[in-house]
Structures are given as C-alpha cells and as structure tokens.
Design an enzyme around this catalytic site. Structure first.
Site, PDB file in Angstrom:
ATOM      1  N   SER A  74       0.708  -1.200  -0.038  1.00  0.00           N
ATOM      2  CA  SER A  74       0.165   0.155  -0.176  1.00  0.00           C
ATOM      3  C   SER A  74       0.787   1.343  -0.038  1.00  0.00           C
ATOM      4  O   SER A  74       0.653   2.255  -0.828  1.00  0.00           O
ATOM      5  CB  SER A  74      -0.701   0.002   1.463  1.00  0.00           C
ATOM      6  OG  SER A  74      -2.001  -0.676   0.957  1.00  0.00           O
TER       7      SER A  74
ATOM      8  N   ARG B 229       1.505   4.365  -3.001  1.00  0.00           N
ATOM      9  CA  ARG B 229       1.416   5.764  -2.529  1.00  0.00           C
ATOM     10  C   ARG B 229       2.678   6.664  -2.861  1.00  0.00           C
ATOM     11  O   ARG B 229       2.540   7.869  -3.109  1.00  0.00           O
ATOM     12  CB  ARG B 229       0.581   6.051  -1.166  1.00  0.00           C
ATOM     13  CG  ARG B 229      -0.668   5.549  -0.905  1.00  0.00           C
ATOM     14  CD  ARG B 229      -0.871   4.802   0.341  1.00  0.00           C
ATOM     15  NE  ARG B 229      -2.258   4.858   0.661  1.00  0.00           N
ATOM     16  CZ  ARG B 229      -2.998   3.668   0.039  1.00  0.00           C
ATOM     17  NH1 ARG B 229      -2.292   2.583  -0.428  1.00  0.00           N
ATOM     18  NH2 ARG B 229      -4.453   3.479   0.237  1.00  0.00           N
TER      19      ARG B 229
ATOM     20  N   GLY C   3      -6.128  -3.322  -7.818  1.00  0.00           N
ATOM     21  CA  GLY C   3      -7.212  -2.415  -7.443  1.00  0.00           C
ATOM     22  C   GLY C   3      -6.757  -1.255  -7.072  1.00  0.00           C
ATOM     23  O   GLY C   3      -7.371  -0.274  -7.382  1.00  0.00           O
TER      24      GLY C   3
ATOM     25  N   SER D 219     -13.072   2.334   2.797  1.00  0.00           N
ATOM     26  CA  SER D 219     -12.312   1.905   1.995  1.00  0.00           C
ATOM     27  C   SER D 219     -11.009   2.757   1.716  1.00  0.00           C
ATOM     28  O   SER D 219     -11.472   4.177   1.306  1.00  0.00           O
ATOM     29  CB  SER D 219     -13.116   1.546   0.635  1.00  0.00           C
ATOM     30  OG  SER D 219     -12.261   1.726  -0.454  1.00  0.00           O
TER      31      SER D 219
ATOM     32  N   GLN E 254      -9.081   2.719  -0.553  1.00  0.00           N
ATOM     33  CA  GLN E 254      -8.728   3.097  -2.039  1.00  0.00           C
ATOM     34  C   GLN E 254      -9.731   4.235  -2.325  1.00  0.00           C
ATOM     35  O   GLN E 254      -9.284   5.028  -3.044  1.00  0.00           O
ATOM     36  CB  GLN E 254      -8.928   1.882  -2.734  1.00  0.00           C
ATOM     37  CG  GLN E 254      -7.995   0.874  -2.526  1.00  0.00           C
ATOM     38  CD  GLN E 254      -8.251  -0.554  -3.200  1.00  0.00           C
ATOM     39  OE1 GLN E 254      -9.211  -0.487  -3.935  1.00  0.00           O
ATOM     40  NE2 GLN E 254      -7.339  -1.577  -3.093  1.00  0.00           N
TER      41      GLN E 254
ATOM     42  N   ASP F 237      -7.401  -7.980   4.822  1.00  0.00           N
ATOM     43  CA  ASP F 237      -6.736  -8.578   4.084  1.00  0.00           C
ATOM     44  C   ASP F 237      -6.065  -9.807   4.815  1.00  0.00           C
ATOM     45  O   ASP F 237      -5.579 -10.691   3.892  1.00  0.00           O
ATOM     46  CB  ASP F 237      -5.712  -7.713   3.776  1.00  0.00           C
ATOM     47  CG  ASP F 237      -6.064  -6.756   2.836  1.00  0.00           C
ATOM     48  OD1 ASP F 237      -7.097  -6.499   2.482  1.00  0.00           O
ATOM     49  OD2 ASP F 237      -5.151  -5.451   2.283  1.00  0.00           O
TER      50      ASP F 237
HETATM   51  C1  S3P Z   1      -5.631  -0.863  -0.062  1.00  0.00           C
HETATM   52  C2  S3P Z   1      -7.046  -0.999   0.552  1.00  0.00           C
HETATM   53  C3  S3P Z   1      -7.969  -2.084   0.818  1.00  0.00           C
HETATM   54  C4  S3P Z   1      -7.197  -3.370   0.743  1.00  0.00           C
HETATM   55  C5  S3P Z   1      -6.280  -3.553  -0.215  1.00  0.00           C
HETATM   56  C6  S3P Z   1      -5.293  -2.623  -0.345  1.00  0.00           C
HETATM   57  C7  S3P Z   1      -4.957   0.000  -0.385  1.00  0.00           C
HETATM   58  O1  S3P Z   1      -8.878  -2.054   0.127  1.00  0.00           O
HETATM   59  O2  S3P Z   1      -7.906  -4.427   0.879  1.00  0.00           O
HETATM   60  O3  S3P Z   1      -5.546  -4.813  -0.452  1.00  0.00           O
HETATM   61  O4  S3P Z   1      -3.832   0.117  -0.645  1.00  0.00           O
HETATM   62  O5  S3P Z   1      -5.586   1.317  -0.126  1.00  0.00           O
HETATM   63  P1  S3P Z   1     -10.170  -1.215   0.041  1.00  0.00           P
HETATM   64  O6  S3P Z   1      -9.890   0.169  -0.041  1.00  0.00           O
HETATM   65  O7  S3P Z   1     -11.008  -1.522  -1.053  1.00  0.00           O
HETATM   66  O8  S3P Z   1     -10.936  -1.559   1.421  1.00  0.00           O
END
Ligand code: S3P
Length: 427
Positions: A23, A27, A94, A166, A168, A314
């Site tokens: 993560s 960023r 994602g 979330s 993300q 996770d």
């Molecule tokens: C993440 C946020 C989480 C997590 C993903 C990584 C991130 O997802 O499950 O593995 O790096 O911001 P969500 O934002 O969908 O909860």
C-alpha cells in the site's frame, strides 16, 4: 500454471524480514510523481502490483531511475504529467486503478485504465460515483466495471459521506482533491488505512483529520518525498500465523509496519491465545514500525466482527487457517467486502477448507469454522488470489502429508520471495 508442493513442518525457527509494504509503495510512487523535484523511495516493493503504478507514471512522462536499491522519481508537479500513448494496464491491482482514477480525473488529457481478468470483475463504481460528483468525466462498462475511460473535467471540492470504509475510495477522492480549489473531505463509517493522509502531510499538503473525516486543501505544491518504506504487515501476517500454529516454533519478523489501521490480526490472535509481542517500536517516515516475536501456542476459536475484522480484512485467508487448527468454533461476520477482492475470498477459502476436511459454513458476510487437529493434505486452488495462495501454503505446514497448491504465480503481485522466506524458517 505454476503449482507448489508443501510438506508439513516439524517447527519454524529464525529471523525474517518481510517485503516492503505494498500500500505504501503505491502511494510513494503516486505522491512523489505529483511532487516537484527529485524524490527518493527506499525499500520500494518490486512486485507486480506497485510496479504497475510505477510504469503508469513512466508512461505519463515521469523520469524514474532504479539504481537497484532505491527508486528515484523526478516529479514535475500536479500538472506535469503528459498523455500516455497507450491504455494503462493496472494488471491485478485494484489500488493502482482506484488511486490513479483520482489522479487522472484532474488531468487535462484523456486516459483509459484496464486490468487482468480478476480486476475486470471488480467494482469501480465506488470510486466513479464520488469522482463524478466532483466533476470527473468517467465512463465504464455497465455496472461500473473496467475499463475506465477518463476525460478531462473541471473538478470542484465535495464533502463525501462514504457508504464504505475503503482506503482506496478515500485515497482516490483525496488525490482528486489536490486538483480542486478549496477543501474536499471524506467521512467514512469506520476508519480505513491512513497511509495516504500520513504521506500527503509529510510533503506539505494541508490535511486535517477529525474523527472519521479527512479534509484536504487543494492546489498545494507538493514537496519531494524522502521515504523509507516499512515491511508489509499483511505479508508478515502469513508468518505471524505460521509461527503461532506450527508446533514448537520461535519466529522473529523484523521491521514490520504496525500502523494501527492494519494490525487487527494481532488483537484477534491474542484473543485466541497467541504469544506475540512487539519490540523496538519506532517511527520510520511517519509510520509506526516494530520487530515482532512469535512463539507457537494452541489457539482457541472466537467470535468476531465489526471494526476488529475491518482492521484485519486482508488477513482473512490466513485467519481462516488459524481458525482451522484452533480448538472450538470461530465465527467471522461483517466481512462482506471479501466477496469483491482479488477473488471472492469467502468462497475461495470455504472451498479449500472443505477439501482439507475442515467443518466450514459459508455466510453471506463471513464464515463459521469448526477447528480440527490436523488438516488433510490435498490439492487446492488459489483461484489466482495471492493471499489465498499464501494462506493455503501455510496450511500445508500443519497438514498430514504433502499439500499441492495450484496457481501460485499470483504471489508475485505482492510477495515474490515468499517461498524463499518460508524455507529460511524451516528447521
Ligand atoms: C488497499 C486498501 C484495501 C485493501 C487492499 C489495499 C490500499 O482495499 O484491501 O488490499 O492500498 O488502499 P479497500 O480500499 O477496497 O478496502
């Protein structure tokens, strides 16, 4: 398709260092490339997912140097990106797709984001809706699925009450907020991971956090980033559980990020009876870090849900393995989001556990697992999901015989050295 045969382990012992945080690596790339000047990213995760994000910025004209040790980016400011010549392929990531959507919404050029078969099935409406409210022009496949086509639009600040916790979605809105005059805010139902907020603060952006609301003042100039990325708690999690459930084990995991929005697994395992302690707790580049000491114990099943599972979402696949060898029943609720991760993680784990002869009941928003003494070694599939593949590998350590894990190449998205790290601990 790659598969791995995993023999049961007598015990695990020794010291390991987990890979850099995924993560935070995403960023660091995004924020450094939007800053003005030379940034240095130490301990960047060279795995498929964050490399997708790095490549996206290369395609948008940012000079990136990789000296084999550090990543150096030469940001040209918020408006220094140029139109990519091709569609941006986010692969399995994602985070790449949702966070880049926020950045691209503020550009003066169009771009298209696509991904692999798993990413094409993941919901993007959760990011498209707030970004559209801000004025972004985004089209997607019916129902809000990729590919996403993002056209230049004039963004305005909003105060968004998110139906989901979330990181993300929150990060996507905050990044778009950089391109707005005035203050953009996001309020979440529960606090999601806060790496974006922490990092934006370190480059001089005005971020305010009040309870569950984060506000950002746009049109700031971002100072270059100088960051050392901590080890990934979510990758360490496989060895935290392995050290706990493999008989007679003593494991030390050095340099792990222990941001409280991420460490729910520790609280859960401790409630199940685990012997885990943090030592040498310190702060590195605005994030809390520690060394984690684990001794094996016999776990007991518990009931959990709410904020506790959100802080360990996770870690659900590996938590299922811990529950499978615990005494008694473990019931996990409030985890519906798992249905739309890299795979439907509730279904993936329930299927694999059944094959291992575990008594398991799938719930719409969780799972009920009746713990067994030993797992049957059999052939199980990861369904292309890295965290499922690694959790099933750890299950192989406590199974009777040799487990065959099919479809393990996905582990490269987050933890390319996973099997080498595991072999270091085998006695
Ligand atoms: C993440 C946020 C989480 C997590 C993903 C990584 C991130 O997802 O499950 O593995 O790096 O911001 P969500 O934002 O969908 O909860």
């Amino acid at each position: 398709m790659i598969h791995n045969n995993i023999k049961s382990a007598k015990s695990l012992s020794g010291e390991i260092i987990p890979p850099p945080d995924k993560s935070i690596s995403h960023r660091a790339v995004i924020i450094s490339c939007l800053s003005e000047g030379r940034s240095i990213i130490r301990n960047f995760l060279r795995a498929e997912d964050p490399v997708r994000t790095l490549d996206a910025f290369r395609h948008m004209g940012i000079d990136v140097e990789d000296n084999g040790k550090d990543i150096i980016t030469h940001g040209k400011g918020l408006n220094g990106l140029k139109e990519p010549q091709n569609i941006i392929d986010c692969g399995n990531s994602g985070t790449t797709m949702r966070l880049l959507s926020g950045v691209l919404a503020g550009q003066s050029f169009p771009a298209t984001l696509t991904g692999d078969a798993s990413l094409m099935r993941r919901p993007m409406q959760r990011a498209i809706s707030p970004l559209s409210e801000m004025g972004a022009l985004i089209t997607s496949k019916k129902g809000g699925y990729p590919p996403l086509h993002i056209k230049p639009g004039e963004l305005k600040p909003i105060h968004y009450k998110s139906p989901l916790a979330s990181a993300q979605v929150k990060s996507s809105i905050l990044l778009a907020g950089l391109y707005c005059h005035g203050v953009t805010s996001v309020t979440e139902p529960e606090k999601s991971r806060d790496h974006t907020e922490r990092m934006l603060k370190t480059v001089g952006v005005n971020i305010e956090i009040k309870g569950l609301t984060v506000s950002i003042t746009g049109k700031a100039r971002l100072n270059p980033l100088d960051i050392t990325i901590p080890g990934d708690f979510s990758s360490a999690a496989f060895f935290i559980v392995a050290g706990t459930i493999v008989y007679n084990s003593n494991v030390v995991i050095k340099n792990v990020g222990i941001n409280p929005t991420r460490t729910g697994l520790i609280d859960i395992l401790k409630r199940m009876g685990a012997d885990i302690r943090f030592e040498n707790t310190r702060e590195v580049s605005g994030e809390p870090v520690a060394d984690i000491y684990i001794k094996s114990v016999h776990l007991t099943g518990i009931e959990l849900g709410g904020n506790e599972i959100l802080r360990a979402l996770d870690e659900f696949p590996i938590l299922c393995i811990a529950a499978s060898v615990a005494s008694g029943t473990t019931k996990i609720r409030g985890a519906r989001e798992l249905r739309v991760k890299e795979s439907d993680r509730i279904a993936s784990m329930a299927r694999a556990l059944k094959k291992m002869n575990v008594d398991v009941e799938e719930l719409e928003d969780g799972i009920i697992i009746k713990g067994a003494q030993r797992l049957w070694a059999t052939s199980v599939n990861s369904y292309g999901d890295h965290r499922v593949a690694m959790a099933l590998t750890i299950a192989g350590l406590v199974s009777q015989g040799e487990m065959n894990i099919e479809n393990t190449e996905c582990i490269n998205t987050s933890f390319p050295e996973f099997f080498d790290t595991l072999n270091k601990l085998r006695t």
